[in-house]
Design an enzyme around this catalytic site. Structure first.
Site, PDB file in Angstrom:
ATOM      1  N   HIS A  18      69.468  19.771  66.766  1.00 57.38           N
ATOM      2  CA  HIS A  18      68.603  18.952  65.904  1.00 57.38           C
ATOM      3  C   HIS A  18      67.342  18.522  66.646  1.00 57.38           C
ATOM      4  O   HIS A  18      66.751  17.499  66.316  1.00 57.38           O
ATOM      5  CB  HIS A  18      69.339  17.700  65.410  1.00 57.38           C
ATOM      6  CG  HIS A  18      70.451  17.973  64.446  1.00 57.38           C
ATOM      7  ND1 HIS A  18      71.657  18.498  64.845  1.00 57.38           N
ATOM      8  CD2 HIS A  18      70.546  17.800  63.105  1.00 57.38           C
ATOM      9  CE1 HIS A  18      72.451  18.631  63.793  1.00 57.38           C
ATOM     10  NE2 HIS A  18      71.801  18.218  62.719  1.00 57.38           N
ATOM     11  N   GLU A  48      69.498  26.912  52.499  1.00 61.73           N
ATOM     12  CA  GLU A  48      68.097  27.124  52.894  1.00 61.73           C
ATOM     13  C   GLU A  48      67.612  28.519  52.528  1.00 61.73           C
ATOM     14  O   GLU A  48      66.470  28.688  52.082  1.00 61.73           O
ATOM     15  CB  GLU A  48      67.913  26.887  54.398  1.00 61.73           C
ATOM     16  CG  GLU A  48      68.009  25.430  54.822  1.00 61.73           C
ATOM     17  CD  GLU A  48      69.443  24.970  55.061  1.00 61.73           C
ATOM     18  OE1 GLU A  48      70.373  25.776  54.849  1.00 61.73           O
ATOM     19  OE2 GLU A  48      69.641  23.811  55.446  1.00 61.73           O
TER      20      GLU A  48
END
Lengths: 335, 318
Positions: free
Chosen positions: A132, A63
């Site tokens: 998450h 990322e």
């Protein structure tokens, strides 16, 4: 009039990307599994077939690397869309967003801009537990130089994404996993919903509910329930958290005298605190006849167990309770 | 190979860099500059040698120790001096200072106060050039400290798998602030890491301008030929402290003296003299001219206007 077309939120996001990419060669999508897999939530399904692997780019799990790359490409005038697979993973690229993308223009004296869009699904309610399920959007509201968008409807998802892609600044675009299948009317043309403008989605006289993203739907559900009990809530969908549309909130609060913010992030330093603070620091304070209230997640990580998860998250029922508590409270006493 | 005129210009740039940073060091010592700065003295051959290998349209990304890269790239020392003094006419209108000098439209994509912070940006420039089918490349400067940041691994790999026209140029100046490379790396040389990413890696003498130029030119050719990135490690040394507040407790005077004996300016000037491209006393003459030029820049900058207070609230958003 032809019958309005109804598509899902997921399809609306995809359509915005597809139309932007057809329209402008400089737009590309980069992220983990966005190609043949179609994205972890299927948002980019079919796009690589139309645009090829050079414009719908599968990345390694890097990322920081690919958001940094997108920042550099944006600095050179391209229009990157970076997808962060779960918004929790944005921690991996905080330096690129906070120290690079957000700062470049200012620290270079206004001689550059970074037209970057970072799309990412946030929020809880899916049983995905602590890493998450987070709602970290307030972090980015706190960073001058970034814009933060959080659409709640398919119509706004498309229009706000196209506006974000036009915008010369870095925009963090928060989608919600539980909204992807939600349907709504979406025109086929390229329209924009301006960044920084809230929507008044329900009119009412008794209390103002301010929300964004999935919480906007919870606020509307709560408003329907309250209506059955004779309380008419006005509902505002902020749509953009930064810049924040204070005027629309203030106008409503001046009418109703009561403010309840519904936000999915944890309560401490959540963005709802900013909504409240702007009201109490302004002339609108004098219109309040109750202390403002906030319905937010408990200050804990999101637990896995279904009942535990529901227990810590905001729900429409909790919004109803908060409004009732507010109405029952004595004037000027914190609920 | 570069012409005699170009080689003399390279010497001039090295002298200008040294004069600039020695001047800034003095100004800090006198308390005449605000904030901090990181000095490039000793490393001049790296910036000048590598930048000399660029072509029109190429870009660079720089570091917190960026004055040398900026001057090598051709930025105006007047506007750099103005920025260091926080003036409205500085490159960043007084809002960036030493660590953020940039001229994006010219291709200097910015000094960067975050170690490793510009490695992604360099890849993005390379990505844009490749996608647009442009014959351009990005030269990414960073130090030995940056190689220990995760972003370096990610960007080395991305550039390699996508064959981006990027040259990764590591300035191994022996210390990440105070931590010696000998304590920071389990495996040396740093260029050895290139193998893990499927790109060529080379270690060169960073005190030798021509070595740096040769390596950079070869890497830039690979980049332009679509063969992807290269990792060049230049072995160099900063003579002054990490920043203005460094007491040099982690190294010895003797070590500094030894490196100074390999001075890149004297070495390159010596070569030019051997070739007859530089007259006997010309180095001294050029040196005084460089110091005068930098004195003038700071004198001029001192007279430039301060930014208006309201400018502090501008340029957050485009």
């Amino acid at each position: 009039m032809p019958e309005a077309r109804v598509i899902t939120y997921r399809e609306a996001v995809r359509e915005a990307m597809v139309q932007a990419m057809r329209h402008n060669e400089e737009v590309f999508l980069m992220g983990e599994d966005v190609g043949v897999y179609g994205g972890a939530f299927g948002v980019s399904r079919g796009m690589v077939e139309e645009f090829g692997e050079d414009r719908v780019v599968d990345t390694p799990l890097s990322e920081a690397g690919f958001v940094g790359l997108c920042t550099g490409a944006a600095l050179l005038g391209m229009r990157p869309i970076a997808e962060i697979q779960f918004s929790d993973f944005i921690t991996h690229c905080m330096d690129q967003l906070v120290n690079q993308a957000a700062k470049v223009r200012y620290m270079f004296g206004g001689e550059a801009s970074v037209p970057l869009v970072v799309r990412t699904p946030g929020g809880a309610g899916t049983g995905a537990a602590a890493q998450h399920s987070q709602s970290l959007e307030a972090w980015f509201v706190h960073v001058p130089g970034l814009k933060v968008v959080m659409p709640s409807t398919p119509y706004d998802a498309k229009g706000l994404l196209l506006a974000a892609l036009d915008d010369p600044n870095p925009v963090i675009f928060y989608e919600h996993k539980l909204l992807y299948n939600r349907k709504g009317e979406v025109p086929e043309d390229l329209y924009r919903v301006p960044l920084g403008e809230a929507a008044l989605s329900r009119e009412g006289e008794d209390v103002t509910l301010v929300a964004a993203g999935l919480m906007h739907h919870y606020a509307l559900e709560a408003a329907d329930a309250l209506s059955g009990e004779g309380v008419e809530a006005e509902v505002i969908d902020l749509r953009t958290l930064s810049p924040m549309d204070h005027r629309t909130v203030a106008r409503s609060v001046e009418k109703t005298g009561k403010l309840v913010v519904v936000e999915e992030d944890v309560k401490t330093c959540g963005w709802g605190a900013e909504v409240v603070s702007r009201i109490v620091e302004s002339e609108s304070f004098y219109a309040l006849d109750r202390s403002p209230a906030r319905v937010a997640a408990a200050d804990v990580p999101i637990p896995y167990n279904r009942r535990l998860e529901a227990y810590v998250r905001p729900t429409p029922e909790k919004v109803v309770e908060a409004v009732k508590a507010l109405l029952d409270a004595r004037v000027g006493v914190y609920a | 190979m570069k012409s005699t005129e170009e080689r003399r210009e390279m010497l001039w740039k090295m002298l200008l860099i040294r004069a600039f940073d020695e001047k800034v060091n003095d100004l800090y010592a006198e308390g005449r500059v605000h904030g901090t700065a990181h000095f490039y003295v000793g490393q001049e051959a790296v910036a000048v040698g590598a930048v000399a290998a660029l072509k029109e349209g190429d870009v660079i990304t720089s570091t917190h120790r960026g004055h040398g890269h900026a001057i090598a790239f051709g930025l105006d020392v007047d506007r750099m001096a103005a920025e260091l003094l926080g003036k409205a006419t500085g490159y960043c209108r007084g809002k960036g200072g030493s660590m953020h000098i940039a001229d994006v439209s010219a291709g200097m994509l910015g000094a960067n106060g975050i170690v490793g912070g510009s490695m992604g940006i360099a890849c993005g420039a390379g990505w844009a050039f490749k996608r647009r089918g442009q014959d351009r490349a990005a030269l990414c400067f960073f130090g030995d400290g940056a190689v220990q940041e995760g972003i370096s691994s990610e960007t080395f790999n991305l550039a390699a798998i996508w064959k981006l026209p990027v040259v990764f140029l590591c300035e191994n100046n022996q210390y990440a602030m105070s931590l010696s490379v000998r304590k920071a790396f389990a495996v040396e040389p740093i260029s050895g890491r290139a193998a893990a990413y499927g790109m060529p890696g080379e270690t060169v003498d960073g005190m030798d301008l021509e070595e740096v130029y040769r390596a950079a030119a070869a890497a830039l050719k690979r980049a332009r030929d679509g063969e992807g990135p290269t990792l060049i490690e230049t072995v160099t040394y900063r003579y002054l402290g990490h920043s203005k507040s460094d007491a040099n407790l982690y190294r010895t005077r003797e070590e500094i003296r030894q490196w100074r004996e390999m001075d890149p300016i004297e070495r390159f000037a010596g070569k030019l003299q051997e070739e007859g491209a530089l007259a006997e006393n010309e180095l001294q003459e050029m040196e005084s001219r460089a110091y005068r030029r930098i004195d003038e820049a700071f004198e001029k900058a001192a007279k430039e206007p301060e930014p208006e207070l309201k400018s502090a609230l501008e340029d957050v958003y485009a």
